[in-house]
Each structure stands twice: as structure tokens, then as C-alpha cells.
Design an enzyme around this catalytic site. Structure first.
Site, PDB file in Angstrom:
ATOM      1  N   GLU A   1       0.824  -1.214   0.000  1.00 43.45           N
ATOM      2  CA  GLU A   1       0.000   0.000   0.000  1.00 43.45           C
ATOM      3  C   GLU A   1       0.856   1.261   0.000  1.00 43.45           C
ATOM      4  O   GLU A   1       0.590   2.210  -0.742  1.00 43.45           O
ATOM      5  CB  GLU A   1      -0.923  -0.018   1.229  1.00 43.45           C
ATOM      6  CG  GLU A   1      -1.718   1.251   1.458  1.00 43.45           C
ATOM      7  CD  GLU A   1      -2.745   1.537   0.377  1.00 43.45           C
ATOM      8  OE1 GLU A   1      -3.294   2.650   0.367  1.00 43.45           O
ATOM      9  OE2 GLU A   1      -2.990   0.633  -0.456  1.00 43.45           O
TER      10      GLU A   1
ATOM     11  N   HIS B   1     -21.810  -6.779 -16.957  1.00 43.01           N
ATOM     12  CA  HIS B   1     -20.469  -6.524 -17.489  1.00 43.01           C
ATOM     13  C   HIS B   1     -20.226  -7.354 -18.749  1.00 43.01           C
ATOM     14  O   HIS B   1     -19.615  -6.878 -19.709  1.00 43.01           O
ATOM     15  CB  HIS B   1     -19.428  -6.842 -16.421  1.00 43.01           C
ATOM     16  CG  HIS B   1     -18.036  -6.458 -16.803  1.00 43.01           C
ATOM     17  ND1 HIS B   1     -17.657  -5.150 -17.035  1.00 43.01           N
ATOM     18  CD2 HIS B   1     -16.911  -7.204 -17.008  1.00 43.01           C
ATOM     19  CE1 HIS B   1     -16.372  -5.105 -17.357  1.00 43.01           C
ATOM     20  NE2 HIS B   1     -15.906  -6.338 -17.349  1.00 43.01           N
TER      21      HIS B   1
ATOM     22  N   HIS C   1       2.532   2.047  -3.323  1.00 38.71           N
ATOM     23  CA  HIS C   1       1.583   2.699  -4.229  1.00 38.71           C
ATOM     24  C   HIS C   1       1.452   4.188  -3.898  1.00 38.71           C
ATOM     25  O   HIS C   1       1.411   5.033  -4.793  1.00 38.71           O
ATOM     26  CB  HIS C   1       0.231   1.999  -4.113  1.00 38.71           C
ATOM     27  CG  HIS C   1      -0.831   2.594  -4.980  1.00 38.71           C
ATOM     28  ND1 HIS C   1      -1.866   3.344  -4.479  1.00 38.71           N
ATOM     29  CD2 HIS C   1      -1.014   2.571  -6.330  1.00 38.71           C
ATOM     30  CE1 HIS C   1      -2.644   3.746  -5.458  1.00 38.71           C
ATOM     31  NE2 HIS C   1      -2.155   3.299  -6.596  1.00 38.71           N
TER      32      HIS C   1
ATOM     33  N   HIS D   1      -5.811  -7.907 -17.357  1.00 39.05           N
ATOM     34  CA  HIS D   1      -7.122  -7.408 -17.782  1.00 39.05           C
ATOM     35  C   HIS D   1      -7.269  -5.929 -17.410  1.00 39.05           C
ATOM     36  O   HIS D   1      -7.799  -5.130 -18.197  1.00 39.05           O
ATOM     37  CB  HIS D   1      -8.211  -8.245 -17.107  1.00 39.05           C
ATOM     38  CG  HIS D   1      -9.572  -8.063 -17.696  1.00 39.05           C
ATOM     39  ND1 HIS D   1      -9.871  -8.263 -19.027  1.00 39.05           N
ATOM     40  CD2 HIS D   1     -10.745  -7.705 -17.112  1.00 39.05           C
ATOM     41  CE1 HIS D   1     -11.149  -8.043 -19.238  1.00 39.05           C
ATOM     42  NE2 HIS D   1     -11.705  -7.681 -18.091  1.00 39.05           N
TER      43      HIS D   1
ATOM     44  N   HIS E   1     -12.351   5.724  -8.116  1.00 43.48           N
ATOM     45  CA  HIS E   1     -10.897   5.877  -8.064  1.00 43.48           C
ATOM     46  C   HIS E   1     -10.234   5.166  -9.248  1.00 43.48           C
ATOM     47  O   HIS E   1      -9.315   5.692  -9.881  1.00 43.48           O
ATOM     48  CB  HIS E   1     -10.392   5.312  -6.737  1.00 43.48           C
ATOM     49  CG  HIS E   1      -8.960   5.616  -6.447  1.00 43.48           C
ATOM     50  ND1 HIS E   1      -8.429   6.885  -6.505  1.00 43.48           N
ATOM     51  CD2 HIS E   1      -7.923   4.800  -6.088  1.00 43.48           C
ATOM     52  CE1 HIS E   1      -7.141   6.845  -6.194  1.00 43.48           C
ATOM     53  NE2 HIS E   1      -6.807   5.592  -5.947  1.00 43.48           N
TER      54      HIS E   1
END
Length: 343
Positions: free
Chosen positions: A70, A235, A73, A293, A131
Site C-alpha cells: 500500500e 459486465h 503505491h 485485464h 478511483h
């Protein structure tokens, strides 16, 4: 300014997949506060607090490994923010590319705010999906601004410009739907492909698929199973509609020779994305394929946005006149990048 932009593009190419990796590896709350980690600059300084959290909940969202993921990032996000601020300062100082610089600054501030809310609101699905989508929009704007000098503009008929704009909107909607599916951990709600749980039209509850503000913790989604199936199935339907619209766009814009390289790239990325989507389901979403993906979605949005930025609509009569002139003097329209028009 070009060096700053390209450095920002490279950093964003690392940052966005890293953010997806943090989410997919269940490390989004590795540091449950913001911007530091338990009030410290690094997990090393917060080692005692992390150890205490692990004693309270051994299999919880906090661990040393997750905290470093975390914080890595966040460090890269801070570096990208500094690069974009330097670029914006240069743009305002030299009065160049002010529109792009302002757009990047607005997206940067919104993205930073959403990054904070993602942590402080405990991974609310609406915030997580927003986000993700906003990060991809920031990357797309970075790519189009950095590569503008390499892609000549192209006059097209208004209907062709509208078709490309529609493709961009549908693609952004599909990415937002994918983010909503990922935030609610519905990636495996449908087993099998092309059928979903053995049915072409599975049992699902569309009305419960959009609760908006309710949260999902790291271990399970709060939506009922029928709602998760609905999100996943939508989706898939969106992917089918997007594929059809993409094929139509490629067919209509192929008549412009200057666009064909970019159209080939767009078709290749879309084909790979479909294969990765199917592999995600059939192979039970292995981490490398799920991450790929995400990366392909990011590249698709950047490609479509860059393509749209190249196009400028002209009246059909004006485009036809240019095409007729091009037919009489091939060297002229080849030099200007003006392609023939099917009408």
C-alpha cells in the site's frame, strides 16, 4: 515539458497496475490511515502498530507485506503528483498547453481525494470504482497530451466523429461497471462461459445491484448473490455491446489511411482484452490474468481517447470536396493526412 510528460506517462504505467495489484491482493487497507501508515512515513517505523493489529486479527487486512504494498503505491502516487505539478507550473509559466495542464491538475486533485476516501471510508465500492475510472482517465489524458505531436489530426465526417465519441463513452461506462464488479468482488459470481452458472439468463436481482454507499470488507461482499450475478452479467453484456460498436467504428474509420495504424492497435488491444476476460472466468481469476485485464482496459481507454483527440468533424460536403481534390492530386492529401471518405 515533453520530458516531464513522458516521465509521467512511464510512472503512470507503473502506478496504475500497482494500484490494481494492491486491490487484487487484498492490501487496500494494509495501512488503515492516510497518507502515512499508522501516522508514520513507512511501515518500518510503524512496525509495532502493525504487529499489534496482526495480533488482534491474524488474518485481517493489516500485515507487514500488505502495508509495504500500500505504501509503495502511495509513494509512486506522490511522485506522479510532483511531476504533474512541475508540468503544470511550466505550462502556466510558458503559456503553453494550458488546457491540458489544467485538466491534468483537476484530475490529479480529484484522484488524490478519492485515494484518501478509499482508505478512510474502508473501501466503499462506489469510491473504489470511481478511483479506478478516474485513474484511467488521468492516464488517457497524459498519453494523448504526450503523443499529440506524433499523431496528425484528421478531418472526418460529423457522423464518424460522433461514432468515435460514443465508443469512448461506452468504453468508459464498461470500465466503470468493471470497477463496480471488482469493488464488490463479483468477478466469480458467474461460473462458466459463455453461459452464467449454466444459464443464458441467470437468476439475478438488478434492483439490488446498485446500493450506492454500502461497503464491502476485504473478505466478502455485502451484496446478495443474485445482485453480484447481475453486476457480472451486465459486465458481460456490456462487453458484447462494446465489441459490436468497436467493430462498427473500425469499419467506418478504416477509409481514412492516416488512422489505420491506430485502428489496428485498437483492434489488437480489444481482441486481447476479450480473451483475458474469458480467461478470468474459466481459470477462476488468477492474479496475473486479472492484472493484465486491468492493464489492457487502461491501454484501451488511452487509445480510444487519443484517437478521438485526433479527429475533428467537418461538414460532409467539405470532406467530400477534400476527397475529390485528393483524387486529382494524390500527393496533396497524402501529405496532409486526409483520407478518402466513403460517401
Amino acid at each position: 515539458m515533453r520530458k516531464l510528460l513522458w516521465l509521467a506517462v512511464v510512472l503512470a504505467c507503473i502506478l496504475l497496475p500497482l494500484g490494481a495489484y494492491v486491490r487484487l491482493s487484498q492490501a487496500g487497507l494494509g495501512c488503515p490511515d492516510w497518507p502515512g501508515c499508522f501516522g508514520q512515513l513507512s511501515p518500518a517505523q510503524a512496525a509495532q502498530d502493525i504487529a499489534h493489529a496482526m495480533r488482534l486479527q491474524a488474518d485481517g487486512p493489516v500485515s507487514t507485506d500488505k502495508a509495504w504494498k500500500e505504501m509503495a503505491h502511495r509513494y509512486l502516487a506522490g511522485g506522479l503528483g510532483l511531476l504533474l505539478l512541475a508540468y503544470c507550473w511550466q505550462a502556466w509559466r510558458t503559456r503553453q498547453q494550458l488546457f491540458a495542464a489544467s485538466g491534468l491538475l483537476v484530475l490529479l486533485l480529484l484522484q488524490a481525494m478519492l485515494g484518501m476516501l478509499t482508505v478512510t471510508l474502508q473501501l466503499r465500492p462506489l469510491i473504489v470504482a470511481s478511483h479506478l475510472l478516474l485513474g484511467m482517465c488521468l492516464f488517457a489524458l497524459l498519453c494523448s497530451t504526450a503523443s499529440a505531436r506524433y499523431w496528425p489530426s484528421q478531418a472526418v465526417a460529423p457522423s464518424h466523429w460522433r461514432l468515435a465519441a460514443l465508443l469512448l463513452l461506452v468504453l468508459a461506462g464498461q470500465i466503470a461497471l468493471g470497477g463496480w464488479m471488482a469493488a464488490n468482488q463479483a468477478a466469480l459470481a458467474c461460473q462458466g462461459f459463455p453461459r452464467c452458472n449454466g444459464d443464458w439468463w441467470p437468476a439475478m436481482q438488478l434492483s439490488a445491484a446498485w446500493p450506492g454507499w454500502q461497503g464491502a470488507d476485504q473478505q466478502h461482499a455485502t451484496l446478495p448473490l443474485t445482485a453480484l450475478v447481475a453486476v457480472h452479467w451486465l459486465h458481460r453484456v456490456g462487453a458484447a455491446l462494446l465489441s459490436g460498436l468497436l467493430l462498427l467504428t473500425l469499419w467506418r474509420l478504416w477509409s481514412y489511411p492516416s488512422l489505420r495504424r491506430q485502428l489496428c492497435l485498437l483492434g489488437l488491444l480489444a481482441g486481447l482484452q476479450l480473451l483475458l476476460g474469458m480467461a478470468n472466468v474459466l481459470l477462476q481469476r488468477p492474479l496475473p490474468i486479472a492484472l493484465a485485464h486491468h492493464v489492457l482496459a487502461m491501454l484501451l481507454l488511452a487509445t480510444v481517447w487519443t484517437l478521438l483527440c485526433r479527429l475533428h468533424a467537418r461538414a460532409a460536403r467539405h470532406v467530400s470536396a477534400m476527397v475529390q481534390q485528393a483524387g486529382r492530386r494524390p500527393s496533396t492529401w497524402l501529405g496532409k493526412g486526409i483520407g478518402p471518405h466513403p460517401h
